[in-house]
Design an enzyme around this catalytic site. Structure first.
Site, PDB file in Angstrom:
ATOM      1  N   ARG A  65     -58.531  17.619  33.165  1.00  0.00           N
ATOM      2  CA  ARG A  65     -58.073  18.373  31.976  1.00  0.00           C
ATOM      3  C   ARG A  65     -59.085  18.300  30.841  1.00  0.00           C
ATOM      4  O   ARG A  65     -58.709  18.194  29.665  1.00  0.00           O
ATOM      5  CB  ARG A  65     -56.714  17.858  31.486  1.00  0.00           C
ATOM      6  CG  ARG A  65     -55.566  18.046  32.442  1.00  0.00           C
ATOM      7  CD  ARG A  65     -55.247  19.522  32.688  1.00  0.00           C
ATOM      8  NE  ARG A  65     -54.026  19.693  33.457  1.00  0.00           N
ATOM      9  CZ  ARG A  65     -53.978  19.698  34.791  1.00  0.00           C
ATOM     10  NH1 ARG A  65     -55.086  19.548  35.495  1.00  0.00           N
ATOM     11  NH2 ARG A  65     -52.829  19.883  35.420  1.00  0.00           N
ATOM     12  N   SER A 111     -47.288  21.298  30.911  1.00  0.00           N
ATOM     13  CA  SER A 111     -47.288  19.865  30.578  1.00  0.00           C
ATOM     14  C   SER A 111     -47.753  19.689  29.132  1.00  0.00           C
ATOM     15  O   SER A 111     -48.815  20.195  28.774  1.00  0.00           O
ATOM     16  CB  SER A 111     -48.263  19.093  31.463  1.00  0.00           C
ATOM     17  OG  SER A 111     -47.941  19.260  32.820  1.00  0.00           O
ATOM     18  N   GLU A 115     -51.970  17.506  25.828  1.00  0.00           N
ATOM     19  CA  GLU A 115     -52.868  18.323  26.648  1.00  0.00           C
ATOM     20  C   GLU A 115     -53.239  19.629  25.947  1.00  0.00           C
ATOM     21  O   GLU A 115     -54.417  20.007  25.927  1.00  0.00           O
ATOM     22  CB  GLU A 115     -52.223  18.620  28.006  1.00  0.00           C
ATOM     23  CG  GLU A 115     -53.156  19.404  28.899  1.00  0.00           C
ATOM     24  CD  GLU A 115     -52.444  20.129  30.017  1.00  0.00           C
ATOM     25  OE1 GLU A 115     -52.150  19.467  31.023  1.00  0.00           O
ATOM     26  OE2 GLU A 115     -52.196  21.340  29.892  1.00  0.00           O
TER      27      GLU A 115
HETATM   28  P1  FAD Z   1     -55.127  29.412  25.303  1.00  0.00           P
HETATM   29  O1  FAD Z   1     -53.869  28.663  25.342  1.00  0.00           O
HETATM   30  O2  FAD Z   1     -55.159  30.655  24.489  1.00  0.00           O
HETATM   31  O3  FAD Z   1     -56.296  28.457  24.821  1.00  0.00           O
HETATM   32  C1  FAD Z   1     -56.394  27.147  25.314  1.00  0.00           C
HETATM   33  C2  FAD Z   1     -57.677  26.526  24.786  1.00  0.00           C
HETATM   34  O4  FAD Z   1     -58.808  27.185  25.322  1.00  0.00           O
HETATM   35  C3  FAD Z   1     -57.834  26.630  23.267  1.00  0.00           C
HETATM   36  O5  FAD Z   1     -58.534  25.516  22.794  1.00  0.00           O
HETATM   37  C4  FAD Z   1     -58.687  27.870  23.081  1.00  0.00           C
HETATM   38  O6  FAD Z   1     -59.420  27.831  21.892  1.00  0.00           O
HETATM   39  C5  FAD Z   1     -59.590  27.780  24.294  1.00  0.00           C
HETATM   40  N1  FAD Z   1     -60.013  29.090  24.803  1.00  0.00           N
HETATM   41  C6  FAD Z   1     -59.242  30.062  25.347  1.00  0.00           C
HETATM   42  N2  FAD Z   1     -60.006  31.090  25.755  1.00  0.00           N
HETATM   43  C7  FAD Z   1     -61.282  30.765  25.466  1.00  0.00           C
HETATM   44  C8  FAD Z   1     -62.538  31.423  25.627  1.00  0.00           C
HETATM   45  N3  FAD Z   1     -62.649  32.630  26.178  1.00  0.00           N
HETATM   46  N4  FAD Z   1     -63.646  30.780  25.195  1.00  0.00           N
HETATM   47  C9  FAD Z   1     -63.577  29.567  24.612  1.00  0.00           C
HETATM   48  N5  FAD Z   1     -62.414  28.897  24.429  1.00  0.00           N
HETATM   49  C10 FAD Z   1     -61.293  29.491  24.862  1.00  0.00           C
HETATM   50  N6  FAD Z   1     -52.678  24.123  33.101  1.00  0.00           N
HETATM   51  C11 FAD Z   1     -53.168  23.501  34.187  1.00  0.00           C
HETATM   52  O7  FAD Z   1     -54.313  23.034  34.186  1.00  0.00           O
HETATM   53  N7  FAD Z   1     -52.433  23.344  35.311  1.00  0.00           N
HETATM   54  C12 FAD Z   1     -51.176  23.822  35.418  1.00  0.00           C
HETATM   55  O8  FAD Z   1     -50.533  23.673  36.454  1.00  0.00           O
HETATM   56  C13 FAD Z   1     -50.621  24.501  34.287  1.00  0.00           C
HETATM   57  N8  FAD Z   1     -49.349  24.965  34.317  1.00  0.00           N
HETATM   58  C14 FAD Z   1     -48.836  25.597  33.234  1.00  0.00           C
HETATM   59  C15 FAD Z   1     -47.535  26.097  33.308  1.00  0.00           C
HETATM   60  C16 FAD Z   1     -46.975  26.755  32.232  1.00  0.00           C
HETATM   61  C17 FAD Z   1     -45.567  27.287  32.341  1.00  0.00           C
HETATM   62  C18 FAD Z   1     -47.727  26.942  31.044  1.00  0.00           C
HETATM   63  C19 FAD Z   1     -47.142  27.691  29.883  1.00  0.00           C
HETATM   64  C20 FAD Z   1     -49.018  26.435  30.964  1.00  0.00           C
HETATM   65  C21 FAD Z   1     -49.579  25.755  32.053  1.00  0.00           C
HETATM   66  N9  FAD Z   1     -50.888  25.229  32.008  1.00  0.00           N
HETATM   67  C22 FAD Z   1     -51.418  24.623  33.120  1.00  0.00           C
HETATM   68  C23 FAD Z   1     -51.707  25.340  30.796  1.00  0.00           C
HETATM   69  C24 FAD Z   1     -52.437  26.694  30.653  1.00  0.00           C
HETATM   70  O9  FAD Z   1     -51.924  27.628  31.559  1.00  0.00           O
HETATM   71  C25 FAD Z   1     -53.937  26.563  30.892  1.00  0.00           C
HETATM   72  O10 FAD Z   1     -54.494  25.614  30.041  1.00  0.00           O
HETATM   73  C26 FAD Z   1     -54.666  27.895  30.683  1.00  0.00           C
HETATM   74  O11 FAD Z   1     -55.991  27.790  31.123  1.00  0.00           O
HETATM   75  C27 FAD Z   1     -54.649  28.365  29.225  1.00  0.00           C
HETATM   76  O12 FAD Z   1     -55.113  29.689  29.196  1.00  0.00           O
HETATM   77  P2  FAD Z   1     -54.919  30.601  27.916  1.00  0.00           P
HETATM   78  O13 FAD Z   1     -55.684  31.854  28.143  1.00  0.00           O
HETATM   79  O14 FAD Z   1     -53.480  30.786  27.636  1.00  0.00           O
HETATM   80  O15 FAD Z   1     -55.616  29.743  26.789  1.00  0.00           O
HETATM   81  N1  EPU Z   2     -41.332  13.254  37.404  1.00  0.00           N
HETATM   82  C1  EPU Z   2     -40.376  12.549  36.714  1.00  0.00           C
HETATM   83  N2  EPU Z   2     -39.541  13.247  35.889  1.00  0.00           N
HETATM   84  C2  EPU Z   2     -39.627  14.592  35.735  1.00  0.00           C
HETATM   85  C3  EPU Z   2     -40.618  15.294  36.443  1.00  0.00           C
HETATM   86  C4  EPU Z   2     -41.473  14.604  37.275  1.00  0.00           C
HETATM   87  O1  EPU Z   2     -40.253  11.341  36.824  1.00  0.00           O
HETATM   88  O2  EPU Z   2     -38.847  15.150  34.966  1.00  0.00           O
HETATM   89  C5  EPU Z   2     -42.240  12.505  38.294  1.00  0.00           C
HETATM   90  C6  EPU Z   2     -41.997  12.894  39.749  1.00  0.00           C
HETATM   91  O3  EPU Z   2     -41.365  11.811  40.367  1.00  0.00           O
HETATM   92  C7  EPU Z   2     -43.355  13.106  40.346  1.00  0.00           C
HETATM   93  C8  EPU Z   2     -44.330  12.957  39.209  1.00  0.00           C
HETATM   94  O4  EPU Z   2     -43.579  12.871  38.024  1.00  0.00           O
HETATM   95  O5  EPU Z   2     -43.660  12.098  41.266  1.00  0.00           O
HETATM   96  C9  EPU Z   2     -45.303  14.112  39.149  1.00  0.00           C
HETATM   97  O6  EPU Z   2     -44.589  15.324  38.876  1.00  0.00           O
HETATM   98  P1  EPU Z   2     -45.235  16.751  39.160  1.00  0.00           P
HETATM   99  O7  EPU Z   2     -45.585  16.877  40.591  1.00  0.00           O
HETATM  100  O8  EPU Z   2     -44.337  17.772  38.582  1.00  0.00           O
HETATM  101  O9  EPU Z   2     -46.618  16.695  38.401  1.00  0.00           O
HETATM  102  P2  EPU Z   2     -46.995  16.293  36.901  1.00  0.00           P
HETATM  103  O10 EPU Z   2     -47.868  15.099  36.967  1.00  0.00           O
HETATM  104  O11 EPU Z   2     -45.797  16.187  36.036  1.00  0.00           O
HETATM  105  C10 EPU Z   2     -49.167  17.699  36.967  1.00  0.00           C
HETATM  106  C11 EPU Z   2     -49.904  18.595  36.040  1.00  0.00           C
HETATM  107  C12 EPU Z   2     -49.322  19.998  36.100  1.00  0.00           C
HETATM  108  C13 EPU Z   2     -49.447  20.514  37.524  1.00  0.00           C
HETATM  109  C14 EPU Z   2     -48.694  19.571  38.453  1.00  0.00           C
HETATM  110  C15 EPU Z   2     -48.888  19.944  39.905  1.00  0.00           C
HETATM  111  C16 EPU Z   2     -50.773  17.241  34.237  1.00  0.00           C
HETATM  112  C17 EPU Z   2     -50.646  16.834  32.811  1.00  0.00           C
HETATM  113  N3  EPU Z   2     -49.842  18.088  34.694  1.00  0.00           N
HETATM  114  O12 EPU Z   2     -47.848  17.578  36.471  1.00  0.00           O
HETATM  115  O13 EPU Z   2     -50.082  20.828  35.237  1.00  0.00           O
HETATM  116  O14 EPU Z   2     -48.933  21.812  37.639  1.00  0.00           O
HETATM  117  O15 EPU Z   2     -49.198  18.230  38.278  1.00  0.00           O
HETATM  118  O16 EPU Z   2     -50.180  19.612  40.269  1.00  0.00           O
HETATM  119  O17 EPU Z   2     -51.697  16.813  34.910  1.00  0.00           O
HETATM  120  C18 EPU Z   2     -50.229  21.589  33.000  1.00  0.00           C
HETATM  121  O18 EPU Z   2     -51.318  21.022  32.941  1.00  0.00           O
HETATM  122  O19 EPU Z   2     -49.768  22.259  32.046  1.00  0.00           O
HETATM  123  C19 EPU Z   2     -49.438  21.503  34.225  1.00  0.00           C
HETATM  124  C20 EPU Z   2     -48.233  22.057  34.357  1.00  0.00           C
END
Ligand code: FAD
Ligand code: EPU
Length: 346
Positions: free
Chosen positions: A173, A246, A342
């Site tokens: 991240r 997250s 994050e």
């Molecule tokens: P923004 O939110 O608009 O920006 C995020 C950051 O990037 C800011 O600092 C911004 O200034 C910068 N930025 C954006 N675009 C540019 C650019 N073109 N040039 C320079 N800087 C830029 N993330 C994960 O890693 N794994 C996940 O599984 C995951 N699951 C998600 C689930 C949900 C429901 C949500 C809402 C978010 C999740 N995220 C996850 C976080 C998010 O999707 C990612 O961080 C994504 O890359 C953000 O993209 P954005 O275009 O919305 O960026």
């Molecule tokens: N868990 C709990 N309580 C909850 C949910 C989960 O105890 O309410 C425990 C579960 O037991 C599980 C563990 O947490 O063993 C991990 O849960 P999960 O698989 O949902 O993954 P996470 O660590 O919570 C991370 C990323 C997610 C990504 C998933 C799948 C980070 C900060 N988050 O979540 O990324 O989608 O793994 O790979 O690393 C994001 O970055 O925005 C994001 C959604």
């Protein structure tokens, strides 16, 4: 909201609402919103005094952004679209994608053309330009495995600069771009995608989901479908309830600290965190500290997933941030572990 100017490849709007531009649905405004449809125009735009002197917040789809106040400077949104195969040797290809493409659309574009690798990253919201910022990752895969080059506009040196994979300093991240905030505006990312690749099915739940789908011989497309099903079940949909995925990173602690915590809490999920550290589950810590499902006005912690801060309706960014602080303090008091946000918090 009043349109102030249209230039070649960009639009400028004064006093713009950002409510529809952050997935928390927080009501905040930017003094100026500049939407860029052709990234070449950045050179001209950043020649203007107002862009040189004001704070610039680069915006994608706002899915990793918490706005706790109005933005007094320029919000810069790159909406340029386009996907181009630069080179294809039959086994794989280098593909250049403009920053404004939706990440999930690109994932499906790649799978539809027989490329493998991005299936575990399906359904992550946001733009392609934001993907390298925090090195998006899910289900055992991070985007850094595929990034060949990141093309940026460097606001300090006022020129376009390209970064090879190693120069991006990717980590969990994190990247150089996240640390040097708003210096580099990502305009395009090139990916190296293979046609054949061993599937990554080891993350908890993936094989079970494929079994539930009655898939005996998984393919990149069926793995993507399994990931979509898992994610849809686990995470709240921002279209229905505001959130940024997250809210905290999974904390990485040293091995001694992890061992001590695991002796006291044997069911605390933990994984190798790189460099000898151990990554702990922030969701587990938050749930155990009693915050899952809590609500303070419209700010809440999701009942589905303890790591997701949610806006039940009209929470302000400041209210959401206040609840996040309470969670952080609660986890620190209970476990002595420090959580780090994050998303970008403004
Ligand atoms: P923004 O939110 O608009 O920006 C995020 C950051 O990037 C800011 O600092 C911004 O200034 C910068 N930025 C954006 N675009 C540019 C650019 N073109 N040039 C320079 N800087 C830029 N993330 C994960 O890693 N794994 C996940 O599984 C995951 N699951 C998600 C689930 C949900 C429901 C949500 C809402 C978010 C999740 N995220 C996850 C976080 C998010 O999707 C990612 O961080 C994504 O890359 C953000 O993209 P954005 O275009 O919305 O960026
Ligand atoms: N868990 C709990 N309580 C909850 C949910 C989960 O105890 O309410 C425990 C579960 O037991 C599980 C563990 O947490 O063993 C991990 O849960 P999960 O698989 O949902 O993954 P996470 O660590 O919570 C991370 C990323 C997610 C990504 C998933 C799948 C980070 C900060 N988050 O979540 O990324 O989608 O793994 O790979 O690393 C994001 O970055 O925005 C994001 C959604």
């Amino acid at each position: 909201m009043s349109a102030r100017a249209h230039g070649n490849g960009y639009t400028i709007v004064e006093n713009a609402s950002l409510r529809g531009r952050n997935t928390f649905g927080v009501d905040a405004r930017a003094a100026m919103l500049v939407e860029v449809t052709q990234s070449e125009s950045l050179a001209e735009l950043f020649g203007y005094a107002m862009l040189k002197t004001q704070d610039v917040l680069v915006l994608g789809e706002g899915s990793n952004l918490l706005l706790t106040r109005d933005w007094p400077g320029v919000a810069l949104s790159i909406t340029a679209r386009g996907i181009r195969v630069l080179d294809d040797d039959g086994r794989g290809a280098r593909i250049r994608v403009e920053a404004g493409e939706h990440w999930n659309d690109f994932v499906h574009w790649s799978l539809g053309r027989g490329f493998a690798g991005l299936e575990n990253l399906a359904l992550i919201p946001g733009t392609v330009g934001a993907a390298p910022i925090q090195n998006i990752g899910a289900y055992g895969v991070e985007v850094r495995e595929f990034v060949a080059e990141v093309e940026t506009w460097d606001r300090v040196d006022a020129r376009f600069v390209r970064f090879g994979n190693a120069q991006c300093e990717f980590a969990y991240r994190d990247s150089l771009f996240k640390r040097e905030r708003d210096r580099y505006v990502v305009v395009a990312v090139s990916f190296d995608l293979p046609r054949q690749r061993e599937l990554r099915l080891d993350y908890a739940g993936v094989r079970d989901e494929l079994a539930a789908m009655r898939v005996d011989t998984p393919t990149p497309a069926t793995v993507a479908e399994a990931i979509v099903r898992l994610r849809t079940r686990k995470l709240p949909d921002p279209a229905r309830i505001g959130n940024a995925g997250s809210f905290f990173k999974n904390p990485i602690v040293d091995a001694a600290r992890a061992d001590a915590l695991r002796r006291e809490h044997p069911d605390l999920p933990a994984w190798p965190g790189g460099d000898g550290g151990t990554k702990l589950s922030a969701a587990w810590l938050i749930e155990c500290a009693g915050f899952k499902g809590v609500r303070d006005g419209d700010a809440g912690i999701s009942e589905r997933h303890a790591l997701v801060l949610v806006n039940h309706g009209h929470a302000s960014g400041a209210q959401l941030w206040a609840l996040a602080q309470r969670v952080r303090e609660g986890v620190r008091d209970r476990f002595g572990v420090e959580l780090e946000a994050e998303p970008r918090v403004v």
